[in-house]
Design an enzyme around this catalytic site. Structure first.
Site, PDB file in Angstrom:
ATOM      1  N   CYS A   2      28.720  27.729  17.307  1.00 31.46           N
ATOM      2  CA  CYS A   2      29.317  26.501  16.832  1.00 31.46           C
ATOM      3  C   CYS A   2      28.233  25.462  16.621  1.00 31.46           C
ATOM      4  O   CYS A   2      27.044  25.758  16.654  1.00 31.46           O
ATOM      5  CB  CYS A   2      30.340  25.970  17.844  1.00 31.46           C
ATOM      6  N   LEU A  51      32.941  27.914  15.141  1.00 34.33           N
ATOM      7  CA  LEU A  51      32.981  29.218  14.501  1.00 34.33           C
ATOM      8  C   LEU A  51      33.657  30.138  15.509  1.00 34.33           C
ATOM      9  O   LEU A  51      33.065  30.522  16.519  1.00 34.33           O
ATOM     10  CB  LEU A  51      31.564  29.712  14.173  1.00 34.33           C
ATOM     11  N   ALA A  52      34.913  30.477  15.284  1.00 31.49           N
ATOM     12  CA  ALA A  52      35.733  31.160  16.284  1.00 31.49           C
ATOM     13  C   ALA A  52      35.342  32.630  16.397  1.00 31.49           C
ATOM     14  O   ALA A  52      35.444  33.387  15.421  1.00 31.49           O
ATOM     15  CB  ALA A  52      37.205  31.034  15.926  1.00 31.49           C
ATOM     16  N   ILE A  53      34.895  33.037  17.589  1.00 32.07           N
ATOM     17  CA  ILE A  53      34.461  34.409  17.841  1.00 32.07           C
ATOM     18  C   ILE A  53      35.249  35.028  18.994  1.00 32.07           C
ATOM     19  O   ILE A  53      35.715  36.154  18.916  1.00 32.07           O
ATOM     20  CB  ILE A  53      32.948  34.456  18.172  1.00 32.07           C
ATOM     21  N   GLU A  77      27.132  31.572  22.902  1.00 31.80           N
ATOM     22  CA  GLU A  77      28.006  32.509  23.595  1.00 31.80           C
ATOM     23  C   GLU A  77      27.467  32.754  25.007  1.00 31.80           C
ATOM     24  O   GLU A  77      26.249  32.859  25.213  1.00 31.80           O
ATOM     25  CB  GLU A  77      28.056  33.862  22.867  1.00 31.80           C
ATOM     26  N   ASP A 100      34.977  32.180  26.769  1.00 27.70           N
ATOM     27  CA  ASP A 100      33.755  32.374  27.542  1.00 27.70           C
ATOM     28  C   ASP A 100      33.191  31.044  28.031  1.00 27.70           C
ATOM     29  O   ASP A 100      32.492  30.985  29.054  1.00 27.70           O
ATOM     30  CB  ASP A 100      32.694  33.107  26.704  1.00 27.70           C
ATOM     31  N   SER A 360      21.051  42.056  16.250  1.00 30.52           N
ATOM     32  CA  SER A 360      19.758  42.234  15.600  1.00 30.52           C
ATOM     33  C   SER A 360      18.711  42.690  16.599  1.00 30.52           C
ATOM     34  O   SER A 360      18.955  42.731  17.814  1.00 30.52           O
ATOM     35  CB  SER A 360      19.313  40.923  14.947  1.00 30.52           C
TER      36      SER A 360
END
Length: 633
Positions: A2, A51-53, A77, A100, A360
């Site tokens: 976010c 940014l919804a995860i 996160e 989280d 990554s």
């Protein structure tokens, strides 16, 4: 993942602070396209662009402790939140969401200022203790997520990006000459500086505590200084496999589609090889093939994907480079001269079409010795330097290096100038010279006397010397890795990955940047990380075990685009305009006639001046987009 923003001010200024924060979060919409929020808490206005995860339904921020006396907004996160939540629940804590982020205020209740030590993740945290009016601004250990702040007009503001701060107040700014010197030296601006003197960034592994009208910057983590010389390669591999598997596993927690970057390199390959069996529905992998990339790289990546059984996509890109540069530079509110920002933007742009989260291989080089040629060369010079019998001999070598011609156009064995130079100086100075994108002698030709006067006696080599001095013990390789971890990785590599992924609203997770893996790497003796000019020995062995010798033994492939050619073709009109504009900011710092001569030599092919020309172009573009609002001191 976010963007966060906030203002800490007098409670009577509430509505003004709230309006400012709303403007700030709106400026961060690419970091958080799924919604913006702002709220006021006893004089602290906190904002969040999401940014919804994880926890798509109840995971909006801010998040609170049980009685809402502690409030947080977070960019990033917390990967070990499941384990932390279980532990906190066993101690009587009760949670209202599945987010989280909700574990953070409860950890603060339980552990006080030490709450940060419990977190494994990538994060920039703003935690406000409403009872004590204490504000914590925290940046993660490796610097994956950015956090900027400014104190102005009796209030303190913070945001995930400079553009967020500028949206609230862009007055009273001045260009920081030392930061500009740093940019042209390293191609990035190291923390805590930014291009604006009044705006600072929190360094990696630090928090800023704001209390009773005062600010205190604290470093809360560093990798081990002393290696465990008793360790064997079997010891190292046993521990690495255990930690690495867990690091990958906790980074697969997501409530939205997740994929992986897959190049032909060791790091991304072992990440994908470890993740693939953990994904019940299969892992989606993406390889990007650029026009100039060797076909062998693409074939190796596709071969690996077939072995792993992933849902693989090879995307071939023929990019309009001026158009991509325009997109990249429009997002970079701080000068960043790494030319691989362009392919990183393209990779993120293409990957975002399929997934919202990608894992990554970033981080292996700076912990395990991946830049083996550079490290090996400096280790070799150090051994030779130690055998030089007297300072007078070093002085003679230094004199020889000054009179020896550059011979950049000759084969490598004849280019002795810089090798001789490095033998004549201390290890930290030699490494500074190696890390300098623009050499001191080139800047001496370019800088205007007025700009040099602004700099006074400032010396950018202190950026490298300071972390060298902090590592008083240990071997030279560990010192070089520590310097890279604290400078190039945090403020160069990870800044690039963060900005280019966020410009495309894509979250990128890097298992090799888990602090436990970094701590393991720094605890290994040098001979377990490098053998001669071959680096990353444990990661190579992991690739051999999980994928094959063809990956483990493949030479390192960079991600650099054909910069020299770009500056002779696609980017020519924009650069040419900068060099001939009376309004160019380059006139403030450079003798334009010298830069124009460099450009003429570059276009003719007689010399390769791509690095200083590229940095000049990046700086000028940044200035016209963001820097014009500031004064020159």
């Amino acid at each position: 993942m976010c963007g966060i923003a906030g203002v800490l001010a007098d409670p009577e200024r509430g509505q003004a602070s709230l309006d400012e924060v709303r403007a700030m979060t709106a400026a961060l919409k690419l970091r958080g396209p799924d919604g913006q929020s702002a709220a006021l808490f006893d004089g602290a206005a906190l904002g969040h662009a999401r940014l919804a995860i994880i926890d798509l339904v109840t995971g909006d921020q801010p998040q609170f402790n049980s009685d809402e006396s502690v409030v947080v907004v977070v960019n990033g996160e917390i990967y070990n939140y499941v384990e932390l939540r279980r532990e906190l629940e066993s101690r009587g804590h009760r949670f209202k969401t599945q987010s989280d982020i909700e574990v953070i205020p409860h950890l603060y209740d339980e552990h006080g200022d030490a709450f940060i030590e419990k977190l494994r993740g990538m994060f920039a945290i703003a935690l406000f203790d409403r009872r004590r009016r204490r504000l914590f601004l925290v940046r993660d250990r490796l610097g994956k997520k950015p956090l900027y702040w400014r104190k102005h007009s009796n209030r303190l503001s913070f945001a995930s990006e400079i553009k967020g701060l500028l949206a609230a107040d862009d007055q009273g700014l001045t260009i920081d000459a030392e930061a500009i010197e740093d940019f042209f030296t390293f191609q990035y601006i190291p923390a805590p500086k930014t291009a604006f003197r009044e705006i600072r960034k929190i360094p990696a592994a630090h928090y800023l505590l704001v209390e009773n009208g005062k600010e205190r910057l604290v470093e809360y983590w560093a990798p081990p200084e002393a290696a465990d010389e008793s360790l064997t390669m079997d010891d190292a591999m046993g521990r690495l496999e255990e930690i690495f598997d867990e690091s990958v596993k906790i980074r697969l927690r997501s409530d939205v589609p997740l994929g992986a970057f897959l190049s032909s390199g060791i790091d991304s390959t072992i990440v994908a090889a470890t993740a693939a069996p953990m994904m019940p529905k299969g892992l989606s992998t993406t390889t990007i093939a650029f026009d100039h990339a060797p076909k062998s790289e693409v074939k190796l990546a596709e071969s690996v994907a077939a072995r792993l059984g992933t849902k693989h996509h090879t995307r071939r890109i023929e990019a309009d480079i001026p158009k991509v540069f325009d997109a990249v530079s429009s997002y970079l509110d701080e000068p960043l001269g790494d030319s691989s920002t362009l392919p990183t933007w393209l990779v993120s742009n293409v990957t975002r079409e399929d997934v919202k989260v990608a894992i990554s291989g970033d981080g292996g080089d700076e912990s395990f010795g991946g830049y083996a040629r550079r490290y090996h060369q400096n280790l070799q010079f150090a051994r030779i330097r130690d055998k030089i019998p007297a300072k007078s001999m070093q002085s003679a070598i230094g004199f020889l290096s000054r009179i020896y011609p550059k011979l950049d156009f000759m084969p490598a064995p004849f280019r002795l100038k810089y090798g001789l130079r490095n033998l004549a100086v201390h290890a930290e100075t030699a490494y500074f010279l190696d890390m300098s994108v623009m050499r001191p002698e080139d800047k001496a030709r370019l800088w205007r006397p007025e700009f040099q006067h602004r700099l006074g006696d400032y010396d950018a080599s202190e950026i490298i010397s300071a972390p060298f001095r902090r590592r008083s013990g240990g071997d030279l390789l560990s010192k070089l890795l520590y310097v890279d971890l604290k400078t190039y990785l945090a403020d160069g590599v990870l800044a690039k990955v963060d900005r280019m992924s966020m410009a495309n609203s894509l979250e990128v997770r890097s298992p090799l940047l888990d602090q436990e893996i970094v701590e393991l790497a720094f605890s290994l003796p040098a001979h377990l990380k490098m053998a001669g000019s071959v680096g990353k020995l444990p990661l190579r062995e992991l690739a051999r075990r999980r994928v094959g010798a063809d990956v483990a033994d493949a030479p390192k492939q960079g991600f650099a685009p054909p910069l020299s050619g770009w500056l002779r073709s696609g980017l020519f009109p924009a650069l040419d305009a900068s060099l001939h504009s009376k309004d160019s900011a380059l006139n403030e710092i450079m003798d334009i006639s010298v830069l124009q001569k460099m450009y003429a030599e570059h276009r003719s092919g007689s010399r390769d001046w791509s690095r200083p020309l590229w940095l000049a172009h990046c700086f000028e573009t940044w200035y016209q987009r963001f820097g014009k609002r500031a004064n020159w001191a």
